[in-house]
Design an enzyme around this catalytic site. Structure first.
Site, PDB file in Angstrom:
ATOM      1  N   TYR A  33       0.825  -1.204   0.000  1.00  0.00           N
ATOM      2  CA  TYR A  33       0.000   0.000   0.000  1.00  0.00           C
ATOM      3  C   TYR A  33       0.856   1.248   0.000  1.00  0.00           C
ATOM      4  CZ  TYR A  33       0.758   0.868   5.032  1.00  0.00           C
ATOM      5  OH  TYR A  33       1.313   1.159   6.246  1.00  0.00           O
ATOM      6  N   ARG A  52       8.164   4.049  -4.695  1.00  0.00           N
ATOM      7  CA  ARG A  52       8.236   3.046  -3.625  1.00  0.00           C
ATOM      8  C   ARG A  52       7.230   1.917  -3.877  1.00  0.00           C
ATOM      9  NH1 ARG A  52       7.590   5.030   2.378  1.00  0.00           N
ATOM     10  NH2 ARG A  52       5.454   5.286   1.670  1.00  0.00           N
ATOM     11  N   LYS A 152       6.420  -2.040   1.873  1.00  0.00           N
ATOM     12  CA  LYS A 152       5.248  -1.471   2.560  1.00  0.00           C
ATOM     13  C   LYS A 152       4.048  -2.404   2.399  1.00  0.00           C
ATOM     14  CE  LYS A 152       3.158   3.109   3.254  1.00  0.00           C
ATOM     15  NZ  LYS A 152       3.263   3.093   4.712  1.00  0.00           N
ATOM     16  N   GLU A 184      12.173   2.382  14.220  1.00  0.00           N
ATOM     17  CA  GLU A 184      11.289   3.453  13.760  1.00  0.00           C
ATOM     18  C   GLU A 184      10.050   3.479  14.649  1.00  0.00           C
ATOM     19  OE1 GLU A 184       9.905   2.554   9.717  1.00  0.00           O
ATOM     20  OE2 GLU A 184       9.926   0.419  10.191  1.00  0.00           O
ATOM     21  N   LEU A 208      11.090   1.107   7.104  1.00  0.00           N
ATOM     22  CA  LEU A 208      10.484   1.577   5.857  1.00  0.00           C
ATOM     23  C   LEU A 208      11.246   2.823   5.403  1.00  0.00           C
ATOM     24  CD1 LEU A 208       8.066   1.006   3.919  1.00  0.00           C
ATOM     25  CD2 LEU A 208       6.995   2.984   4.984  1.00  0.00           C
TER      26      LEU A 208
HETATM   27  N1  PDD Z   1       2.936   4.886   7.367  1.00  0.00           N
HETATM   28  N2  PDD Z   1       7.623   3.651   8.881  1.00  0.00           N
HETATM   29  C1  PDD Z   1       6.495   2.926   8.874  1.00  0.00           C
HETATM   30  C2  PDD Z   1       6.488   1.613   9.565  1.00  0.00           C
HETATM   31  C3  PDD Z   1       5.340   3.421   8.239  1.00  0.00           C
HETATM   32  O1  PDD Z   1       4.207   2.694   8.226  1.00  0.00           O
HETATM   33  C4  PDD Z   1       5.375   4.699   7.611  1.00  0.00           C
HETATM   34  C5  PDD Z   1       4.191   5.276   6.899  1.00  0.00           C
HETATM   35  C6  PDD Z   1       6.592   5.422   7.656  1.00  0.00           C
HETATM   36  C7  PDD Z   1       6.737   6.777   7.010  1.00  0.00           C
HETATM   37  O2  PDD Z   1       6.740   6.682   5.604  1.00  0.00           O
HETATM   38  P1  PDD Z   1       6.209   7.880   4.685  1.00  0.00           P
HETATM   39  O3  PDD Z   1       6.966   9.075   5.093  1.00  0.00           O
HETATM   40  O4  PDD Z   1       6.511   7.441   3.306  1.00  0.00           O
HETATM   41  O5  PDD Z   1       4.723   8.031   4.978  1.00  0.00           O
HETATM   42  C8  PDD Z   1       7.685   4.859   8.285  1.00  0.00           C
HETATM   43  C9  PDD Z   1       1.742   5.348   6.664  1.00  0.00           C
HETATM   44  C10 PDD Z   1       1.558   6.815   6.719  1.00  0.00           C
HETATM   45  C11 PDD Z   1       0.550   4.560   7.194  1.00  0.00           C
HETATM   46  O6  PDD Z   1       0.707   3.366   7.373  1.00  0.00           O
HETATM   47  O7  PDD Z   1      -0.529   5.125   7.369  1.00  0.00           O
END
Ligand code: PDD
Length: 288
Positions: A33, A52, A152, A184, A208
């Site tokens: 996703y 990504r 992801k 993280e 991620l």
């Molecule tokens: N989550 N790390 C994890 C485990 C994440 O699920 C996310 C994003 C990030 C940050 O990635 P980005 O900057 O590309 O959003 C880091 C999304 C927002 C979610 O699951 O809703």
């Protein structure tokens, strides 16, 4: 008012949208996703999210959906149809449905991926509300997720459990810890600031590769801020001048407490505030 969502080529009212009970994202979490934020009706960091997504699909040997080349148009149409000013677009691709349950991947010549997109309206996203005003509190929790966190996927049970553990502890989120070092947050990347230096874990399969992370670090370096990409401990975080998290749905949120220890004077720090401001300014310039 019902939302219009997208399922495999069709724009439908949400109550009419359907996928098979045999869909592999439902049975096996065999799906990937992306979450792209929307400000002023425009998409932030769209190219990064698309790149990504392509990488996640490749790593899992999953076919690109037929509409891959139309994803920008589909995102824009959903934003327009649902009149999203501030919010997000959620996109999910799964390996589809073979019409039965089987661990073995179906033949991609026969079973096509499922593509679903929907919007969420989030008025006040730019301001960030209480999280930006007061900062958030995190607790540390062991990182027991699988070894390919760079992909992801829709396997979000443990991150959901983490949010619940945080809630039960009177906190807002977690810092996940593996071998004594923070990986993280449950759905965001984690940072500390010490003596003006921004420290965040280096890229690997352990985290991620956040699209917001990449942008924030680029803007920080352009603004002559010092950045160090390395793992840090919970203790270092507790003794840091400040800490913060980044993601597409939060942008930059200051962290003011780690496992009950207040950071600095316990109020949001200036580096996080500055980075949030730069991120919003710069990302809006290239929003599409
Ligand atoms: N989550 N790390 C994890 C485990 C994440 O699920 C996310 C994003 C990030 C940050 O990635 P980005 O900057 O590309 O959003 C880091 C999304 C927002 C979610 O699951 O809703």
């Amino acid at each position: 008012m019902s939302r219009t969502v997208y399922v495999n080529g069709e724009y439908l009212p949400e109550e009419d949208a359907k996928i098979s009970i045999f869909d592999r994202s439902f049975l096996m979490a065999d799906g990937v996703y992306e979450v792209t934020s929307v400000l002023g009706g425009k998409l932030l960091d769209f190219d990064g999210h698309l790149a990504r997504l392509e990488r996640s699909l490749t790593e899992l040997d999953m076919e690109k959906p037929e509409a891959f080349g139309d994803l920008l148009e589909i995102h824009r149409k959903l934003v327009e149809l649902n009149e999203i000013d501030e919010g997000l677009v959620y996109l999910q691709v799964s390996r589809g449905s073979a019409g039965d349950r089987d661990f073995v991947f179906p033949d991609p010549e026969v079973v096509k991926p499922t593509l679903v997109l929907f919007t969420q309206s989030k008025p006040g996203l730019t301001q960030g509300g209480a999280a930006v005003q007061n900062g958030i509190k995190v607790i540390s929790v062991e990182d027991i997720r699988w070894g390919r966190r760079d992909i992801k996927t829709t396997q979000l049970l443990y991150p959901s459990m983490c949010k619940m553990m945080a809630k039960q502890a009177g906190a807002d989120d977690v810092f996940l810890v593996e071998d004594g070092k923070v990986t993280e947050g449950s759905s965001n990347n984690a940072y500390i600031v010490k003596d003006g230096k921004i420290i965040t874990r280096h890229l690997s399969n352990d985290i991620l590769h956040g699209i917001t992370r990449a942008a924030v670090l680029r803007f920080a370096r352009e603004a002559q801020m010092e950045v160090e990409e390395r793992a840090f401990t919970v203790e270092e975080a507790q003794n840091a001048d400040e800490a913060f998290i980044t993601s597409a749905s939060t942008f930059v949120f200051p962290v003011v407490e780690v496992d009950g220890a207040k950071l600095g004077d316990g109020t949001p720090g200036p580096v996080a505030a500055r980075l949030r401001e730069i991120y919003l300014d710069e990302s809006l310039k290239t929003a599409i």
